[in-house]
Design an enzyme around this catalytic site. Structure first.
Site, PDB file in Angstrom:
ATOM      1  N   ARG A   1      21.051  17.038  -6.140  1.00 11.81           N
ATOM      2  CA  ARG A   1      21.039  15.682  -6.639  1.00 11.81           C
ATOM      3  C   ARG A   1      21.087  15.510  -8.163  1.00 11.81           C
ATOM      4  O   ARG A   1      20.289  16.023  -8.800  1.00 11.81           O
ATOM      5  CB  ARG A   1      19.914  14.947  -5.982  1.00 11.81           C
ATOM      6  CG  ARG A   1      20.468  15.115  -4.358  1.00 11.81           C
ATOM      7  CD  ARG A   1      19.260  14.236  -3.539  1.00 11.81           C
ATOM      8  NE  ARG A   1      19.086  12.930  -3.681  1.00 11.81           N
ATOM      9  CZ  ARG A   1      18.438  12.092  -2.935  1.00 11.81           C
ATOM     10  NH1 ARG A   1      17.712  12.394  -2.143  1.00 11.81           N
ATOM     11  NH2 ARG A   1      18.396  11.063  -3.484  1.00 11.81           N
TER      12      ARG A   1
ATOM     13  N   HIS B   1      -2.587 -16.262   6.406  1.00 12.36           N
ATOM     14  CA  HIS B   1      -1.515 -15.625   6.506  1.00 12.36           C
ATOM     15  C   HIS B   1      -1.356 -14.550   7.931  1.00 12.36           C
ATOM     16  O   HIS B   1      -1.065 -13.374   7.985  1.00 12.36           O
ATOM     17  CB  HIS B   1      -0.819 -14.715   5.584  1.00 12.36           C
ATOM     18  CG  HIS B   1      -0.562 -15.454   4.154  1.00 12.36           C
ATOM     19  ND1 HIS B   1       0.454 -16.505   4.093  1.00 12.36           N
ATOM     20  CD2 HIS B   1      -1.365 -15.988   2.986  1.00 12.36           C
ATOM     21  CE1 HIS B   1       0.242 -17.134   2.992  1.00 12.36           C
ATOM     22  NE2 HIS B   1      -0.917 -16.735   2.446  1.00 12.36           N
TER      23      HIS B   1
ATOM     24  N   ARG C   1       3.969 -11.808   2.817  1.00 13.94           N
ATOM     25  CA  ARG C   1       5.377 -11.659   2.680  1.00 13.94           C
ATOM     26  C   ARG C   1       6.078 -11.448   3.941  1.00 13.94           C
ATOM     27  O   ARG C   1       7.183 -11.544   3.987  1.00 13.94           O
ATOM     28  CB  ARG C   1       5.755 -10.678   1.426  1.00 13.94           C
ATOM     29  CG  ARG C   1       5.447 -11.302   0.098  1.00 13.94           C
ATOM     30  CD  ARG C   1       5.786 -10.419  -0.925  1.00 13.94           C
ATOM     31  NE  ARG C   1       7.176 -10.391  -1.231  1.00 13.94           N
ATOM     32  CZ  ARG C   1       7.686  -9.461  -2.267  1.00 13.94           C
ATOM     33  NH1 ARG C   1       6.894  -8.672  -2.851  1.00 13.94           N
ATOM     34  NH2 ARG C   1       8.773  -9.336  -2.431  1.00 13.94           N
TER      35      ARG C   1
ATOM     36  N   PRO D   1       0.824  -1.221   0.064  1.00 16.69           N
ATOM     37  CA  PRO D   1      -0.060  -0.192   0.000  1.00 16.69           C
ATOM     38  C   PRO D   1       0.743   1.361   0.028  1.00 16.69           C
ATOM     39  O   PRO D   1       1.900   1.190   0.604  1.00 16.69           O
ATOM     40  CB  PRO D   1      -0.928  -0.173   1.199  1.00 16.69           C
ATOM     41  CG  PRO D   1      -0.386  -1.318   1.844  1.00 16.69           C
ATOM     42  CD  PRO D   1       0.870  -1.770   1.251  1.00 16.69           C
ATOM     43  N   GLU D   2       0.553   2.359  -0.712  1.00  8.48           N
ATOM     44  CA  GLU D   2       1.078   3.632  -0.824  1.00  8.48           C
ATOM     45  C   GLU D   2       0.144   4.500  -0.087  1.00  8.48           C
ATOM     46  O   GLU D   2      -1.004   3.842   0.406  1.00  8.48           O
ATOM     47  CB  GLU D   2       1.383   3.940  -2.077  1.00  8.48           C
ATOM     48  CG  GLU D   2       2.087   2.894  -3.122  1.00  8.48           C
ATOM     49  CD  GLU D   2       2.516   3.403  -4.272  1.00  8.48           C
ATOM     50  OE1 GLU D   2       2.711   4.570  -4.650  1.00  8.48           O
ATOM     51  OE2 GLU D   2       2.757   2.577  -5.335  1.00  8.48           O
TER      52      GLU D   2
END
Length: 273
Positions: free
Chosen positions: A153, A91, A110, A2-3
Site C-alpha cells: 500500500r 440524549h 449525534r 471513544p477509541e
DNA sequence: CCGTAGACCTGTGTGC
DNA sequence: TGCACACAGGTCTACG
C-alpha cells in the site's frame, strides 16, 4: 468519540457492576440505534438473560448473555453507556433495567452509535466487527505484521493506522500521538518506511495506548466512562488538539494538515519525511 | 486497488 | 444578537 483506551475504561468500570446481573427490560427510543435484529425483536431478546461477560474488541463493547446471545455495541462519536443518567441529559436513546434496581443508559448526542444482538448462526450484518485486525496490545500486532500490510500500500501511514482491518482500536487522537512518539510524518507513504521505523511505530502504538488506559482515556469534549467521569489523558497529549502550539520536545510550532479527510497535527521538525 | 468526497446526525465555536 | 459556516474523537458507500 471513544477509541480503544476509552472503551477499555468503560468496560473495566462496568464489568463488576454488570456481570451476573439479569436484564429485566430493554427499551429503545431511537430507531436508528439498533442494527440487528429489528428493534422490537431486539427489545424482546434481552430480558430474562443474565450478563455473563463484558469485554472489548477494537472499539466495540461485547456483552455475552445467557443462552448464547451476544450483545454488541459501538459508541461511534458520542455514544455513552452510563449507570446513572446525569441531570439534564437530553440524549438518552435506550434504557436497560437490571435486576437489583440499576439501570444501564445509552446516550448519544449525534446518534451514530449502533447495537446488535445475535445468536450463533444468525446472518446478522455486523459491519466491520468481523473484519477487525489484531488487537494493538497483543503480540499479533507486530512490526512484521505492519510491514507485510504496508508493502502493498502506498497510502499515508496514518491511514494505515486508522484502518480497523490493519489494527483494531486506533482513532484520530492516538494515531497522531503514536506517529509523533515514533518520529514519523503522518503523510509518509506506507511502503516507503523501513522495518526499523515500523518497529518504532508498533512500539509507540503500544506505549501510547497503555499510557492512555492508565490515564483512563482522553476526554476532549464528550467522552465519559461508565460512571460518568471524565478521563485524564488529555493532559498528556503531545500533538492532538495542539496545532500551532509549540512542540513539547523541540519548541517548533506544531503543523496541521488533512489526511484521509481527518485533521492531523504533527511536528514538522521531529517528524520529518 | 487507491484515494477522495459525501453521507449519516447534532451541537459548538468562530467570524462577519 | 443573528446567521452562515467549519468542525468534531467513527465508519460506510459511491465514484473517479
Amino acid at each position: 468519540m471513544p477509541e480503544l483506551p476509552e472503551v477499555e475504561t468503560i468496560v473495566t468500570d462496568l464489568r463488576p457492576r454488570l456481570q451476573g446481573r439479569k436484564v429485566l427490560r430493554a427499551e429503545v427510543s431511537d430507531p436508528l440505534l439498533v442494527r440487528f435484529p429489528p428493534k422490537g425483536q431486539f427489545e424482546a431478546r434481552l430480558p430474562g438473560r443474565a450478563i455473563e461477560a463484558i469485554s472489548r474488541r477494537g472499539k466495540y463493547i461485547v456483552i455475552g448473555l445467557e443462552g448464547r446471545l451476544t450483545w454488541l455495541i459501538h459508541l461511534r462519536m458520542t455514544g455513552r453507556l452510563l449507570l446513572a443518567l446525569p441531570p439534564g441529559e437530553a440524549h438518552a436513546r435506550a434504557r436497560f433495567d437490571l435486576a437489583g434496581g440499576s439501570v444501564l443508559w445509552y446516550c448519544d448526542l449525534r446518534r451514530f452509535g449502533d447495537m446488535w444482538a445475535w445468536f450463533p448462526g444468525e446472518d446478522a450484518n455486523l459491519g466491520g466487527f468481523l473484519h477487525l485486525g489484531p488487537e494493538p496490545l497483543s503480540s499479533d500486532f507486530s512490526a512484521r505484521w505492519l510491514c507485510s500490510v504496508a508493502a502493498t500500500r502506498r497510502t499515508a501511514v496514518k491511514n494505515l493506522l486508522l484502518d480497523q482491518r490493519v489494527v483494531a482500536g486506533l482513532g484520530n487522537i492516538y494515531a497522531d500521538e503514536a506517529l509523533f512518539a515514533a518520529g514519523i510524518h503522518p503523510g509518509t507513504p506506507s511502503n516507503s518506511l523501513s522495518l526499523r521505523q515500523y518497529k518504532a511505530l508498533c512500539q509507540a502504538v503500544k506505549d501510547v495506548l497503555q499510557a492512555a488506559i492508565q490515564g483512563r482515556g482522553t476526554t476532549f469534549k464528550d467522552y465519559r466512562n461508565g460512571l460518568g467521569a471524565a478521563g485524564g489523558y488529555q493532559h498528556s497529549l503531545q500533538v492532538y488538539g495542539r496545532r500551532g502550539q509549540l512542540c513539547l520536545c523541540c519548541k517548533t510550532p506544531l503543523a496541521g494538515c488533512k489526511i484521509g479527510g481527518r485533521s492531523t497535527v504533527y511536528c514538522p521538525h521531529c517528524q520529518r519525511r
